[in-house]
Motif scaffolding. Structure first.
Motif, short mmCIF file in Angstrom:
data_model
loop_
_atom_site.label_atom_id
_atom_site.label_comp_id
_atom_site.label_asym_id
_atom_site.label_seq_id
_atom_site.Cartn_x
_atom_site.Cartn_y
_atom_site.Cartn_z
N GLY A 1 -16.53 -34.76 -35.05
CA GLY A 1 -15.61 -35.74 -35.60
C GLY A 1 -16.10 -36.34 -36.89
N GLU A 2 -17.41 -36.54 -36.99
CA GLU A 2 -17.97 -37.10 -38.21
C GLU A 2 -17.77 -36.14 -39.39
OE1 GLU A 2 -19.44 -39.90 -40.65
OE2 GLU A 2 -18.92 -40.12 -38.53
N LYS A 3 -17.82 -34.85 -39.09
CA LYS A 3 -17.57 -33.86 -40.14
C LYS A 3 -16.15 -33.98 -40.66
CE LYS A 3 -17.38 -28.87 -41.00
NZ LYS A 3 -17.51 -27.52 -40.42
N LEU A 4 -15.19 -34.18 -39.76
CA LEU A 4 -13.80 -34.34 -40.18
C LEU A 4 -13.65 -35.61 -41.01
CD1 LEU A 4 -10.85 -33.65 -40.25
CD2 LEU A 4 -10.59 -34.67 -37.98
N ARG A 5 -14.30 -36.67 -40.60
CA ARG A 5 -14.23 -37.92 -41.38
C ARG A 5 -14.73 -37.69 -42.80
NH1 ARG A 5 -16.87 -42.36 -43.21
NH2 ARG A 5 -15.87 -44.40 -42.86
N THR A 6 -15.84 -36.96 -42.91
CA THR A 6 -16.40 -36.66 -44.23
C THR A 6 -15.43 -35.82 -45.06
OG1 THR A 6 -18.66 -36.78 -43.38
CG2 THR A 6 -18.33 -35.56 -45.44
N GLU A 7 -14.79 -34.84 -44.42
CA GLU A 7 -13.86 -33.98 -45.14
C GLU A 7 -12.65 -34.78 -45.64
OE1 GLU A 7 -13.00 -30.92 -42.37
OE2 GLU A 7 -14.89 -29.86 -42.68
N ILE A 8 -12.18 -35.73 -44.83
CA ILE A 8 -11.06 -36.58 -45.25
C ILE A 8 -11.48 -37.45 -46.44
CG2 ILE A 8 -9.58 -38.50 -44.57
CD1 ILE A 8 -9.69 -37.31 -41.69
N LEU A 9 -12.67 -38.02 -46.34
CA LEU A 9 -13.17 -38.86 -47.42
C LEU A 9 -13.35 -38.05 -48.71
CD1 LEU A 9 -14.24 -41.53 -48.48
CD2 LEU A 9 -16.46 -40.97 -47.47
N GLU A 10 -13.88 -36.84 -48.59
CA GLU A 10 -14.06 -36.00 -49.77
C GLU A 10 -12.72 -35.60 -50.38
OE1 GLU A 10 -16.50 -32.83 -48.36
OE2 GLU A 10 -18.37 -33.96 -48.64
N ALA A 11 -11.71 -35.39 -49.53
CA ALA A 11 -10.37 -35.10 -50.04
C ALA A 11 -9.83 -36.28 -50.84
CB ALA A 11 -9.43 -34.77 -48.88
N MET A 12 -10.04 -37.48 -50.32
CA MET A 12 -9.61 -38.69 -51.03
C MET A 12 -10.32 -38.79 -52.38
SD MET A 12 -7.74 -41.43 -50.95
CE MET A 12 -7.63 -43.18 -51.37
N LEU A 13 -11.61 -38.50 -52.41
CA LEU A 13 -12.38 -38.58 -53.65
C LEU A 13 -11.91 -37.54 -54.66
CD1 LEU A 13 -15.92 -39.17 -52.12
CD2 LEU A 13 -14.57 -40.84 -53.42
N ARG A 14 -11.55 -36.35 -54.20
CA ARG A 14 -11.03 -35.34 -55.11
C ARG A 14 -9.73 -35.79 -55.75
NH1 ARG A 14 -12.69 -31.81 -51.00
NH2 ARG A 14 -10.55 -31.53 -50.25
N LEU A 15 -8.86 -36.40 -54.93
CA LEU A 15 -7.59 -36.87 -55.45
C LEU A 15 -7.80 -38.00 -56.46
CD1 LEU A 15 -5.51 -36.82 -52.16
CD2 LEU A 15 -5.18 -35.34 -54.15
N MET A 16 -8.72 -38.90 -56.17
CA MET A 16 -9.01 -40.00 -57.08
C MET A 16 -9.56 -39.50 -58.41
SD MET A 16 -10.62 -42.77 -54.40
CE MET A 16 -11.03 -43.97 -55.66
N LEU B 1 -9.40 -46.26 -45.75
CA LEU B 1 -9.83 -45.02 -46.40
C LEU B 1 -10.17 -45.28 -47.87
CD1 LEU B 1 -10.26 -42.00 -46.58
CD2 LEU B 1 -7.78 -41.70 -46.78
N SER B 2 -9.35 -46.08 -48.54
CA SER B 2 -9.62 -46.40 -49.94
C SER B 2 -10.95 -47.13 -50.07
CB SER B 2 -8.49 -47.26 -50.52
OG SER B 2 -7.28 -46.55 -50.54
N GLN B 3 -11.21 -48.08 -49.17
CA GLN B 3 -12.46 -48.82 -49.23
C GLN B 3 -13.65 -47.90 -49.04
OE1 GLN B 3 -12.93 -52.39 -49.82
NE2 GLN B 3 -14.83 -51.32 -50.33
N ALA B 4 -13.54 -46.96 -48.10
CA ALA B 4 -14.64 -46.01 -47.89
C ALA B 4 -14.87 -45.16 -49.13
CB ALA B 4 -14.31 -45.11 -46.69
N ALA B 5 -13.78 -44.79 -49.82
CA ALA B 5 -13.92 -43.99 -51.04
C ALA B 5 -14.59 -44.80 -52.14
CB ALA B 5 -12.55 -43.51 -51.50
N PHE B 6 -14.20 -46.06 -52.29
CA PHE B 6 -14.82 -46.90 -53.32
C PHE B 6 -16.29 -47.15 -53.00
CE2 PHE B 6 -10.49 -47.64 -54.53
CZ PHE B 6 -10.56 -47.87 -55.90
N ASP B 7 -16.61 -47.37 -51.74
CA ASP B 7 -18.01 -47.56 -51.35
C ASP B 7 -18.83 -46.32 -51.71
OD1 ASP B 7 -17.42 -50.06 -50.37
OD2 ASP B 7 -17.32 -49.43 -48.27
N SER B 8 -18.25 -45.15 -51.48
CA SER B 8 -18.94 -43.90 -51.79
C SER B 8 -19.17 -43.76 -53.29
CB SER B 8 -18.14 -42.71 -51.26
OG SER B 8 -18.75 -41.49 -51.61
N LEU B 9 -18.15 -44.07 -54.09
CA LEU B 9 -18.28 -43.95 -55.54
C LEU B 9 -19.32 -44.92 -56.09
CD1 LEU B 9 -14.53 -43.54 -56.52
CD2 LEU B 9 -16.34 -41.83 -56.83
#
Length: 217
Positions: A27-42, A79-87
């Motif tokens: 499940g954590e792998k899927l979470r990472t893949e979703i987050l990476e998809a969000m980052l690609r779109l951003m 999801l947006s917050q997780a993406a911003f935290d990652s960036l």
């Protein structure tokens, strides 16, 4: 579903990228893949420009169904917050690496190295960098972590015998706002000037911030 209503002249929406099902416990792998998809779109300015992203677009980019996202992120804001935290985490890591690599240099040059790393990140991630600082509605300590790097670097000047023209806190604000402003001006002017011009500006700025105290120099 596309962000835009289909019309007779609308291009067909991009197909969902095929994705193999995660095994049990991934499940954590899927979470990472979703987050990476969000980052690609951003990072894709064209896809971010017309209207805000929808979770359906993120799901399509990740190759999953929209309901799968809710098992890891309760809503788009999370999801947006997780993406911003990652960036912001990546930006801080880049600044920390530059600071560590310049540890043997004089403090003004070490500050310059930090500023150059900030500029490099902005130039390598233009769309994401712009969005990072246009999300006042999001919480998180990302901006504070970046600010702390500037404060530490400027305070280091005084700690090593330099007379600051400004207090460390004010000096940190001046350096950050000046460097960031230079990047924004280049972008708003249609890319006028070059990356070399920006880095030359950084060198001049950091040299002008501090002067050797006659009593100690």
């Amino acid at each position: 579903m596309s962000r835009h209503a289909d019309t007779p002249h609308s291009p067909a929406p991009p197909a969902v990228r095929p994705r193999s099902r995660n095994a049990r416990g991934e499940g954590e792998k899927l979470r990472t893949e979703i987050l990476e998809a969000m980052l690609r779109l951003m990072a894709d300015e064209e896809r971010m420009r017309p209207v805000p992203l929808s979770l359906r677009e993120v799901a399509r980019e990740a190759g999953v169904t929209a309901p799968a996202i809710y098992r890891h992120f309760p809503d788009k804001e999370a999801l947006s917050q997780a993406a911003f935290d990652s960036l912001f985490g990546r930006l801080v890591e880049a600044m920390d690496r530059a600071d560590a690599d310049a540890a043997a240099l004089p403090p003004a040059e070490r500050l310059a190295a930090l500023a150059h790393a900030y500029c490099d990140f902005a130039e390598e991630n233009p769309a994401s960098f712009r969005i990072m600082f246009n999300a006042a509605e999001l919480s998180g300590d990302g901006p504070d972590r970046v600010a702390q790097r500037w404060r530490t670097a400027v305070a280091r000047l005084a700690d090593t015998g330099m007379r600051l023209i400004q207090s460390p806190e004010a000096g940190a604000v001046s350096v950050w706002s000046s460097v960031h402003g230079q990047l924004v001006l280049r972008r708003s002017a249609g890319g006028a000037g070059s990356s070399a011009d920006t880095h030359a500006f950084v060198d001049e700025l950091t040299r002008s911030l501090a002067a050797v105290d006659p009593a100690t120099g």
